[in-house]
Enzyme design. Structure first.
Site, PDB file in Angstrom:
ATOM      1  N   LYS A  22      34.270  26.988  38.653  1.00  0.00           N
ATOM      2  CA  LYS A  22      34.482  26.821  37.144  1.00  0.00           C
ATOM      3  C   LYS A  22      33.739  27.596  36.184  1.00  0.00           C
ATOM      4  CE  LYS A  22      33.390  22.773  34.944  1.00  0.00           C
ATOM      5  NZ  LYS A  22      32.905  22.750  33.929  1.00  0.00           N
ATOM      6  N   ASN A  23      32.254  27.156  36.378  1.00  0.00           N
ATOM      7  CA  ASN A  23      31.474  27.579  35.454  1.00  0.00           C
ATOM      8  C   ASN A  23      30.999  29.103  35.560  1.00  0.00           C
ATOM      9  OD1 ASN A  23      31.352  25.197  34.144  1.00  0.00           O
ATOM     10  ND2 ASN A  23      29.490  24.386  35.442  1.00  0.00           N
ATOM     11  N   ARG A  90      33.419  22.886  26.294  1.00  0.00           N
ATOM     12  CA  ARG A  90      32.053  23.420  25.695  1.00  0.00           C
ATOM     13  C   ARG A  90      32.213  24.899  25.684  1.00  0.00           C
ATOM     14  NH1 ARG A  90      27.431  22.167  22.955  1.00  0.00           N
ATOM     15  NH2 ARG A  90      25.722  23.224  23.994  1.00  0.00           N
ATOM     16  N   CYS A 114      32.269  17.489  28.133  1.00  0.00           N
ATOM     17  CA  CYS A 114      32.021  16.424  28.511  1.00  0.00           C
ATOM     18  C   CYS A 114      31.042  15.654  27.849  1.00  0.00           C
ATOM     19  CB  CYS A 114      31.447  16.380  30.068  1.00  0.00           C
ATOM     20  SG  CYS A 114      32.535  16.657  31.194  1.00  0.00           S
ATOM     21  N   ARG A 119      25.129  17.489  22.570  1.00  0.00           N
ATOM     22  CA  ARG A 119      25.293  18.693  23.087  1.00  0.00           C
ATOM     23  C   ARG A 119      25.115  19.879  21.883  1.00  0.00           C
ATOM     24  NH1 ARG A 119      29.108  19.106  28.132  1.00  0.00           N
ATOM     25  NH2 ARG A 119      27.768  21.072  28.669  1.00  0.00           N
ATOM     26  N   PRO A 120      24.206  19.942  21.152  1.00  0.00           N
ATOM     27  CA  PRO A 120      24.321  20.948  19.933  1.00  0.00           C
ATOM     28  C   PRO A 120      24.573  22.490  20.350  1.00  0.00           C
ATOM     29  CG  PRO A 120      22.022  20.316  20.219  1.00  0.00           C
ATOM     30  CD  PRO A 120      22.784  19.526  21.170  1.00  0.00           C
ATOM     31  N   ILE A 121      24.792  23.183  19.248  1.00  0.00           N
ATOM     32  CA  ILE A 121      25.010  24.814  19.605  1.00  0.00           C
ATOM     33  C   ILE A 121      24.055  25.435  18.818  1.00  0.00           C
ATOM     34  CG2 ILE A 121      27.433  24.747  20.443  1.00  0.00           C
ATOM     35  CD1 ILE A 121      28.292  25.825  17.527  1.00  0.00           C
ATOM     36  N   ASP A 122      22.984  24.640  18.256  1.00  0.00           N
ATOM     37  CA  ASP A 122      21.894  25.385  17.255  1.00  0.00           C
ATOM     38  C   ASP A 122      21.381  26.463  17.825  1.00  0.00           C
ATOM     39  OD1 ASP A 122      21.036  23.672  19.168  1.00  0.00           O
ATOM     40  OD2 ASP A 122      19.270  23.237  17.907  1.00  0.00           O
ATOM     41  N   ASP A 301      24.847  18.591  37.489  1.00  0.00           N
ATOM     42  CA  ASP A 301      26.154  18.612  37.867  1.00  0.00           C
ATOM     43  C   ASP A 301      26.178  17.941  39.277  1.00  0.00           C
ATOM     44  OD1 ASP A 301      26.785  19.820  35.503  1.00  0.00           O
ATOM     45  OD2 ASP A 301      27.034  21.691  36.182  1.00  0.00           O
ATOM     46  N   ARG A 394      39.422  18.745  35.312  1.00  0.00           N
ATOM     47  CA  ARG A 394      38.889  19.897  34.567  1.00  0.00           C
ATOM     48  C   ARG A 394      38.010  20.664  35.465  1.00  0.00           C
ATOM     49  NH1 ARG A 394      34.961  18.157  30.418  1.00  0.00           N
ATOM     50  NH2 ARG A 394      34.943  20.462  30.432  1.00  0.00           N
TER      51      ARG A 394
HETATM   52  N1  EPU Z   1      21.130  22.824  24.328  1.00  0.00           N
HETATM   53  C1  EPU Z   1      20.627  22.657  22.807  1.00  0.00           C
HETATM   54  N2  EPU Z   1      21.207  23.550  21.993  1.00  0.00           N
HETATM   55  C2  EPU Z   1      22.114  24.529  22.439  1.00  0.00           C
HETATM   56  C3  EPU Z   1      22.317  24.752  23.563  1.00  0.00           C
HETATM   57  C4  EPU Z   1      21.941  23.892  24.618  1.00  0.00           C
HETATM   58  O1  EPU Z   1      19.883  21.767  22.578  1.00  0.00           O
HETATM   59  O2  EPU Z   1      22.210  25.367  21.411  1.00  0.00           O
HETATM   60  C5  EPU Z   1      20.423  21.732  25.069  1.00  0.00           C
HETATM   61  C6  EPU Z   1      21.744  20.991  25.796  1.00  0.00           C
HETATM   62  O3  EPU Z   1      21.994  20.115  24.988  1.00  0.00           O
HETATM   63  C7  EPU Z   1      21.011  20.605  27.153  1.00  0.00           C
HETATM   64  C8  EPU Z   1      20.396  21.833  27.493  1.00  0.00           C
HETATM   65  O4  EPU Z   1      20.108  22.593  26.235  1.00  0.00           O
HETATM   66  O5  EPU Z   1      20.220  19.612  27.075  1.00  0.00           O
HETATM   67  C9  EPU Z   1      20.867  22.749  28.614  1.00  0.00           C
HETATM   68  O6  EPU Z   1      22.137  22.770  28.457  1.00  0.00           O
HETATM   69  P1  EPU Z   1      22.942  24.245  28.823  1.00  0.00           P
HETATM   70  O7  EPU Z   1      22.981  24.993  27.403  1.00  0.00           O
HETATM   71  O8  EPU Z   1      22.075  24.809  30.063  1.00  0.00           O
HETATM   72  O9  EPU Z   1      24.366  23.790  29.198  1.00  0.00           O
HETATM   73  P2  EPU Z   1      25.684  24.506  29.001  1.00  0.00           P
HETATM   74  O10 EPU Z   1      25.498  25.703  29.018  1.00  0.00           O
HETATM   75  O11 EPU Z   1      26.413  23.959  27.721  1.00  0.00           O
HETATM   76  C10 EPU Z   1      26.432  24.484  31.589  1.00  0.00           C
HETATM   77  C11 EPU Z   1      27.360  24.060  32.313  1.00  0.00           C
HETATM   78  C12 EPU Z   1      27.338  22.602  32.534  1.00  0.00           C
HETATM   79  C13 EPU Z   1      26.146  22.382  33.173  1.00  0.00           C
HETATM   80  C14 EPU Z   1      24.864  22.979  32.510  1.00  0.00           C
HETATM   81  C15 EPU Z   1      23.649  22.493  33.059  1.00  0.00           C
HETATM   82  C16 EPU Z   1      29.227  25.566  31.803  1.00  0.00           C
HETATM   83  C17 EPU Z   1      30.570  25.778  31.153  1.00  0.00           C
HETATM   84  N3  EPU Z   1      28.624  24.353  31.687  1.00  0.00           N
HETATM   85  O12 EPU Z   1      26.418  24.089  30.331  1.00  0.00           O
HETATM   86  O13 EPU Z   1      28.333  22.068  33.461  1.00  0.00           O
HETATM   87  O14 EPU Z   1      25.917  20.952  33.149  1.00  0.00           O
HETATM   88  O15 EPU Z   1      25.256  24.411  32.110  1.00  0.00           O
HETATM   89  O16 EPU Z   1      23.435  23.208  34.264  1.00  0.00           O
HETATM   90  O17 EPU Z   1      28.886  26.643  32.545  1.00  0.00           O
HETATM   91  C18 EPU Z   1      30.040  20.590  34.390  1.00  0.00           C
HETATM   92  O18 EPU Z   1      30.432  21.432  34.917  1.00  0.00           O
HETATM   93  O19 EPU Z   1      30.260  19.416  34.757  1.00  0.00           O
HETATM   94  C19 EPU Z   1      29.320  20.791  33.276  1.00  0.00           C
HETATM   95  C20 EPU Z   1      28.640  20.093  32.251  1.00  0.00           C
END
Ligand code: EPU
Length: 414
Positions: A22-23, A90, A114, A119-122, A301, A394
């Site tokens: 998926k990811n 996301r 989820c 989970r900001p996008i800053d 995960d 999902r």
């Molecule tokens: N974060 C911020 N700001 C941002 C982006 C991230 O504060 O702009 C924080 C997040 O809140 C978190 C940390 O950075 O605390 C790491 O998050 P990351 O960005 O690595 O996660 P993601 O890219 O949103 C992917 C997977 C997740 C998995 C995480 C960590 C996908 C689509 N999703 O999420 O998968 O948990 O990496 O490995 O690739 C799942 O499959 O169940 C799932 C949640």
């Protein structure tokens, strides 16, 4: 409301075939929006995948889906994402880099996914600014514009999504981009492989990624890597039920840390190129402490599923969740089944193994938490009903069929 009805107590045995990840498929489908034509194979049938394909179609792309293969032909006539579809996942944020880099503009919405705490996008937006984008927020719309220029970016935290977004933007930027402190998840390498197959020039050395300017945009065929979290989940289900499974079509190299943990619980695990064999004892031992960290360490995960497994292991385990502030919604549900779990804080938990879990009415609140409930229910005495199946589908292709073939007693009731 649909639910899984699971009659616990059967030992899993036989074979399970792992699907595409998926990811990995989600960023690669976003990447296809910045590429002319691709054939992508080993695509898992998941609700997140069909939503992503609908986003691409709404942007104007021609998509042909047949079995587990999707052909994308790029005729994009819009750079604004569909609001409602974006809010379901996301990963919709990955269209930010792909479309901005290719077309110089994109309008996105705050993504969904989820609910695991904040989970900001800053940092996604900050990274696009480093590449030269201007960003405005008007009501719910996040409008990004600019001709991107390669630069050096050092990530303030390790983020999978931000690393992928920078790569997706930088393939069409002028000049070279270097990402320092990048994430190193195998799904990022699969994205890089797909992009390089279509003409990009990207290299990763440990946590540094270099994206050189390249005008090539060739037709490519790519097969999605096996899902390492699905693999780990089936290992967990075999461990929890004292089972014996051959997990096929997997990549053992991607889950070395997970394998080493299950070995510590007493499971015998053997691997070859693409098969993992697990033989679990009837009684598992716990592990003193486990901490979730970015790859190559223990993945967040797998935290809920490991907790479900350790609920019946002998001894106690402290689990530290360091990635997400609220990946704990499975805990009250496991407690309903008789598990002994203390929430020391919202991200530190103590699991003490009990002799048995009892089937109960359970609510999945997110994807991996839902997988943990299925794991616990398979190993429990009696019947469980698990609601919230929309979260679980999902991320797990053909869950009922795969478990049933391995002797699990599970039915989906719509
Ligand atoms: N974060 C911020 N700001 C941002 C982006 C991230 O504060 O702009 C924080 C997040 O809140 C978190 C940390 O950075 O605390 C790491 O998050 P990351 O960005 O690595 O996660 P993601 O890219 O949103 C992917 C997977 C997740 C998995 C995480 C960590 C996908 C689509 N999703 O999420 O998968 O948990 O990496 O490995 O690739 C799942 O499959 O169940 C799932 C949640």
């Amino acid at each position: 409301m649909s639910c899984y009805i699971i009659e616990g107590g059967s030992r899993l045995s036989g074979e399970v075939q792992i699907s595409g990840a998926k990811n990995a498929v989600l960023p690669i489908l976003a990447a296809a929006a910045a590429r002319k034509e691709s054939k992508i194979k080993n695509i898992p049938f998941l609700s997140d995948v069909s939503n992503t394909l609908r986003i691409l179609e709404k942007l104007g792309m021609d998509i042909k889906a047949e079995n587990n293969t999707v052909t994308t032909l790029n005729n994009i006539n819009s750079t604004e994402l569909d609001r409602d579809l974006s809010r379901k996942m996301r990963s919709s944020v990955l269209f930010l880099g792909a479309l901005l880099g290719k077309y110089g503009e994109v309008t996105i919405y705050e993504p969904g996914g989820c609910q695991l705490g904040q989970r900001p996008i800053d940092i996604h937006l900050w990274a696009m600014e480093q590449l030269g984008a201007e960003i405005k927020q008007i009501d719910e719309r996040i409008i990004c514009k600019g001709k991107l220029k390669g630069t050096d970016i050092t990530l303030p935290i390790i983020s999978v999504g931000v690393t992928e977004n920078i790569i997706l933007a930088a393939i069409n930027a002028k000049g070279t981009t270097i990402i320092n402190n990048s994430a190193m998840e195998p799904e990022i390498d699969d994205l890089i492989k797909y992009l390089n197959e279509s003409g990009s020039k990207i290299t990763r050395r440990n946590n540094t990624i270099i994206i050189e300017e390249s005008a090539s945009d060739n037709y490519c065929e790519h097969s999605i890597m096996p899902d390492r979290i699905e693999t780990g989940t089936y290992l967990g289900m075999a461990a929890a039920t004292g089972g014996e499974l051959f997990i096929k079509g997997a990549d053992p190299g991607h889950i070395k840390f997970i394998i080493s943990l299950f070995e510590k619980t007493g499971c015998i695990i053997k691997t070859d190129f693409s098969t993992i064999y697990i033989d679990a004892p009837s009684k598992l031992y716990s592990i003193p402490e486990v901490t979730t960290r970015p790859y190559p360490y223990f993945p967040t995960d797998m935290q809920p599923q490991l907790m479900a497994v350790l609920s019946k292991a002998e001894g106690s385990c402290i689990i530290n969740e360091t990635l997400f502030s609220a990946r704990n919604k499975h805990i009250p549900e496991l407690i309903k089944m008789g598990a002994d779990i203390k929430e020391i804080t919202s991200s530190q938990f103590e699991v003490t193994g009990v002799k048995k879990l009892i089937g109960a009415e359970l609510y999945a609140k997110d994807l991996r938490g839902g997988a943990a409930l299925v794991t616990a229910a398979l190993s429990a005495e009696g019947e469980s009903r698990i609601y919230g199946t929309e979260h679980i589908i999902r991320g797990y292709e053909a869950l009922c069929a795969k478990l049933t073939a391995a002797g699990g007693k599970i039915k989906l009731i719509k």
